[in-house]
Scaffold this motif. Structure first.
Motif, mmCIF file in Angstrom:
data_model
loop_
_atom_site.group_PDB
_atom_site.id
_atom_site.type_symbol
_atom_site.label_atom_id
_atom_site.label_comp_id
_atom_site.label_asym_id
_atom_site.label_seq_id
_atom_site.Cartn_x
_atom_site.Cartn_y
_atom_site.Cartn_z
ATOM 1 N N ILE A 31 -4.095 5.146 14.758
ATOM 2 C CA ILE A 31 -5.385 4.595 14.352
ATOM 3 C C ILE A 31 -5.736 3.477 15.321
ATOM 4 C CG2 ILE A 31 -6.664 3.409 12.537
ATOM 5 C CD1 ILE A 31 -4.943 4.801 10.509
ATOM 6 N N LEU A 32 -6.811 3.659 16.056
ATOM 7 C CA LEU A 32 -7.260 2.682 17.039
ATOM 8 C C LEU A 32 -8.342 1.819 16.418
ATOM 9 C CD1 LEU A 32 -7.482 5.048 20.150
ATOM 10 C CD2 LEU A 32 -5.567 3.595 19.444
ATOM 11 N N GLY A 33 -8.153 0.518 16.489
ATOM 12 C CA GLY A 33 -9.130 -0.362 15.889
ATOM 13 C C GLY A 33 -8.843 -0.564 14.417
ATOM 14 N N PRO A 34 -9.700 -1.344 13.719
ATOM 15 C CA PRO A 34 -9.497 -1.570 12.286
ATOM 16 C C PRO A 34 -9.519 -0.252 11.525
ATOM 17 C CG PRO A 34 -11.161 -3.061 13.183
ATOM 18 C CD PRO A 34 -10.880 -2.043 14.245
ATOM 19 N N GLY A 35 -8.575 -0.088 10.638
ATOM 20 C CA GLY A 35 -8.510 1.133 9.852
ATOM 21 C C GLY A 35 -7.565 0.957 8.695
ATOM 22 N N LYS A 36 -7.591 1.881 7.762
ATOM 23 C CA LYS A 36 -6.778 1.779 6.561
ATOM 24 C C LYS A 36 -6.281 3.158 6.163
ATOM 25 C CE LYS A 36 -8.289 -0.675 3.087
ATOM 26 N NZ LYS A 36 -9.062 -1.089 1.878
ATOM 27 N N ILE A 37 -4.995 3.228 5.757
ATOM 28 C CA ILE A 37 -4.424 4.421 5.154
ATOM 29 C C ILE A 37 -3.946 4.025 3.763
ATOM 30 C CG2 ILE A 37 -2.606 6.174 5.257
ATOM 31 C CD1 ILE A 37 -2.624 5.933 8.254
ATOM 32 N N LYS A 38 -4.409 4.728 2.734
ATOM 33 C CA LYS A 38 -4.047 4.412 1.360
ATOM 34 C C LYS A 38 -3.498 5.653 0.691
ATOM 35 C CE LYS A 38 -5.744 2.424 -2.955
ATOM 36 N NZ LYS A 38 -6.899 1.843 -3.669
ATOM 37 N N VAL A 39 -2.286 5.539 0.157
ATOM 38 C CA VAL A 39 -1.656 6.614 -0.600
ATOM 39 C C VAL A 39 -1.189 6.009 -1.913
ATOM 40 C CG1 VAL A 39 0.145 8.358 -0.675
ATOM 41 C CG2 VAL A 39 -0.900 7.757 1.516
ATOM 42 N N GLY A 40 -1.866 6.316 -3.007
ATOM 43 C CA GLY A 40 -1.538 5.688 -4.280
ATOM 44 C C GLY A 40 -1.774 4.191 -4.194
ATOM 45 N N ASN A 41 -0.733 3.394 -4.490
ATOM 46 C CA ASN A 41 -0.863 1.939 -4.368
ATOM 47 C C ASN A 41 -0.214 1.406 -3.097
ATOM 48 O OD1 ASN A 41 1.827 2.187 -4.935
ATOM 49 N ND2 ASN A 41 1.798 1.025 -6.847
ATOM 50 N N VAL A 42 -0.039 2.280 -2.101
ATOM 51 C CA VAL A 42 0.493 1.880 -0.800
ATOM 52 C C VAL A 42 -0.654 1.861 0.211
ATOM 53 C CG1 VAL A 42 2.106 2.417 1.050
ATOM 54 C CG2 VAL A 42 2.752 2.865 -1.322
ATOM 55 N N ILE A 43 -0.847 0.732 0.886
ATOM 56 C CA ILE A 43 -1.940 0.559 1.841
ATOM 57 C C ILE A 43 -1.355 0.134 3.185
ATOM 58 C CG2 ILE A 43 -4.047 -0.714 2.393
ATOM 59 C CD1 ILE A 43 -4.484 -1.114 -0.582
ATOM 60 N N ILE A 44 -1.747 0.829 4.224
ATOM 61 C CA ILE A 44 -1.401 0.443 5.594
ATOM 62 C C ILE A 44 -2.684 0.006 6.277
ATOM 63 C CG2 ILE A 44 -0.380 1.185 7.776
ATOM 64 C CD1 ILE A 44 1.106 3.339 6.253
ATOM 65 N N GLU A 45 -2.765 -1.253 6.674
ATOM 66 C CA GLU A 45 -4.009 -1.785 7.237
ATOM 67 C C GLU A 45 -3.709 -2.978 8.131
ATOM 68 O OE1 GLU A 45 -8.436 -3.170 5.631
ATOM 69 O OE2 GLU A 45 -6.721 -3.224 4.288
ATOM 70 N N ASN A 46 -4.274 -2.968 9.334
ATOM 71 C CA ASN A 46 -4.179 -4.098 10.270
ATOM 72 C C ASN A 46 -2.730 -4.537 10.498
ATOM 73 O OD1 ASN A 46 -7.008 -4.198 10.533
ATOM 74 N ND2 ASN A 46 -7.200 -5.566 8.780
ATOM 75 N N GLY A 47 -1.835 -3.584 10.701
ATOM 76 C CA GLY A 47 -0.442 -3.901 10.989
ATOM 77 C C GLY A 47 0.355 -4.372 9.798
ATOM 78 N N ARG A 48 -0.161 -4.149 8.597
ATOM 79 C CA ARG A 48 0.505 -4.619 7.388
ATOM 80 C C ARG A 48 0.616 -3.475 6.391
ATOM 81 N NH1 ARG A 48 -1.673 -10.022 4.586
ATOM 82 N NH2 ARG A 48 -0.877 -10.785 6.588
ATOM 83 N N ILE A 49 1.782 -3.387 5.729
ATOM 84 C CA ILE A 49 2.005 -2.391 4.687
ATOM 85 C C ILE A 49 2.127 -3.121 3.357
ATOM 86 C CG2 ILE A 49 3.504 -0.547 3.841
ATOM 87 C CD1 ILE A 49 4.457 -0.128 6.688
ATOM 88 N N THR A 50 1.307 -2.718 2.383
ATOM 89 C CA THR A 50 1.327 -3.323 1.059
ATOM 90 C C THR A 50 1.597 -2.240 0.033
ATOM 91 O OG1 THR A 50 -0.275 -5.005 1.742
ATOM 92 C CG2 THR A 50 0.038 -4.696 -0.610
ATOM 93 N N ALA A 51 2.551 -2.501 -0.867
ATOM 94 C CA ALA A 51 2.896 -1.541 -1.908
ATOM 95 C C ALA A 51 2.935 -2.251 -3.250
ATOM 96 C CB ALA A 51 4.245 -0.880 -1.621
ATOM 97 N N GLY A 52 2.337 -1.629 -4.257
ATOM 98 C CA GLY A 52 2.353 -2.208 -5.593
ATOM 99 C C GLY A 52 1.279 -3.267 -5.776
ATOM 100 N N THR A 53 1.250 -3.854 -6.954
ATOM 101 C CA THR A 53 0.270 -4.888 -7.290
ATOM 102 C C THR A 53 0.946 -5.988 -8.093
ATOM 103 O OG1 THR A 53 -0.375 -3.705 -9.311
ATOM 104 C CG2 THR A 53 -1.666 -3.262 -7.312
ATOM 105 N N GLY A 54 0.268 -7.116 -8.195
ATOM 106 C CA GLY A 54 0.730 -8.202 -9.040
ATOM 107 C C GLY A 54 2.018 -8.841 -8.555
ATOM 108 N N ALA A 55 2.841 -9.277 -9.518
ATOM 109 C CA ALA A 55 4.060 -10.020 -9.189
ATOM 110 C C ALA A 55 5.092 -9.168 -8.478
ATOM 111 C CB ALA A 55 4.671 -10.607 -10.464
ATOM 112 N N ALA A 56 4.991 -7.852 -8.598
ATOM 113 C CA ALA A 56 5.967 -6.966 -7.959
ATOM 114 C C ALA A 56 5.471 -6.408 -6.626
ATOM 115 C CB ALA A 56 6.310 -5.804 -8.903
ATOM 116 N N GLN A 57 4.374 -6.903 -6.122
ATOM 117 C CA GLN A 57 3.817 -6.382 -4.866
ATOM 118 C C GLN A 57 4.742 -6.699 -3.686
ATOM 119 O OE1 GLN A 57 0.224 -8.099 -2.719
ATOM 120 N NE2 GLN A 57 -0.668 -6.232 -3.574
#
Length: 222
Positions: free
Chosen positions: A88-114
């Motif tokens: 992915i060249l430039g700003p972009g996002k991949i989202k699978v369920g509650n897993v998000i890959i965006e701007n060089g960062r991977i985020t999984a889950g929500t809230g206190a367990a994120q």
């Protein structure tokens, strides 16, 4: 009269060409007024294919050879198998369920367990707990300020003015300036680690005793 009907008639209406060819040179084949172009067989062409408006391939397998460029949103229903890499060249996002890959960062889950993995800093955050490779040789920090970290020689547990250090040759417990250490030579204590208690009746100073409250003290010789 027959000549007039011949001139004004629709000569190609309900017509057919068998084993032949119809060729348009520099002209235009226009299908309008709700007409339909229906092909039973093959549809081959060379050149540009441009289409404006909705389109749909109802069924059948398909194959595209060459580079494909999509402008706009793309919705995929079903499974996508990829042989090769995805970049992915430039700003972009991949989202699978509650897993998000965006701007060089991977985020999984929500809230206190994120859980967040930051590719730029190398930090891994799980709720209020952070693993930071930039602190000493790597550290695990908590919201209350406590840390577990390592350097070239030790692994340390740190909170406020208290530290527990472990190396290949000793284990040390420290609070402020008071130290208790276990090493190959035995147990070593800093002078202030065990307070002196007077009036023990022991004539020899430095004798270790256990006070009624459970603390270890040493006699002062009185």
């Amino acid at each position: 009269m027959e000549v007039a009907r011949l001139k004004s008639g629709a000569l190609l209406q309900n017509s057919s060409i068998s084993e032949g060819r119809m060729r348009f040179i520099g002209g235009l084949l226009l299908i309008d007024s709700g007409g339909t172009l229906q092909v039973v067989g093959r549809f081959d062409g060379t050149g540009n294919f441009e289409w404006s408006g909705p389109w749909k391939f109802d069924s059948g397998d398909g194959e595209i050879a060459g580079n494909v460029k999509l402008t706009g949103d793309f919705d995929l229903t079903g499974q996508m198998d990829v042989t090769g890499g995805i970049e992915i060249l430039g700003p972009g996002k991949i989202k699978v369920g509650n897993v998000i890959i965006e701007n060089g960062r991977i985020t999984a889950g929500t809230g206190a367990a994120q859980v967040t993995i930051d590719g730029e800093t190398g930090k891994v955050t799980a709720g209020d707990m952070t693993m930071d490779p930039t602190v000493s040789g790597g550290a695990l920090t908590f919201a209350n300020g406590a840390q577990v970290f390592t350097d070239d020689d030790t692994v340390q547990l740190y909170k406020g003015s208290s530290v527990v250090q472990v190396t290949d040759s000793y284990a040390r417990l420290q609070n402020g300036g008071d130290v208790v250490e276990i090493n190959d030579n035995g147990i070593r204590m800093s002078p202030g680690a065990i307070p002196t208690t007077p009036g023990t009746g022991l004539p020899v100073p430095g004798v270790l005793i256990q006070a009624p409250n459970g603390y270890v003290r040493k006699s002062d010789g009185t």
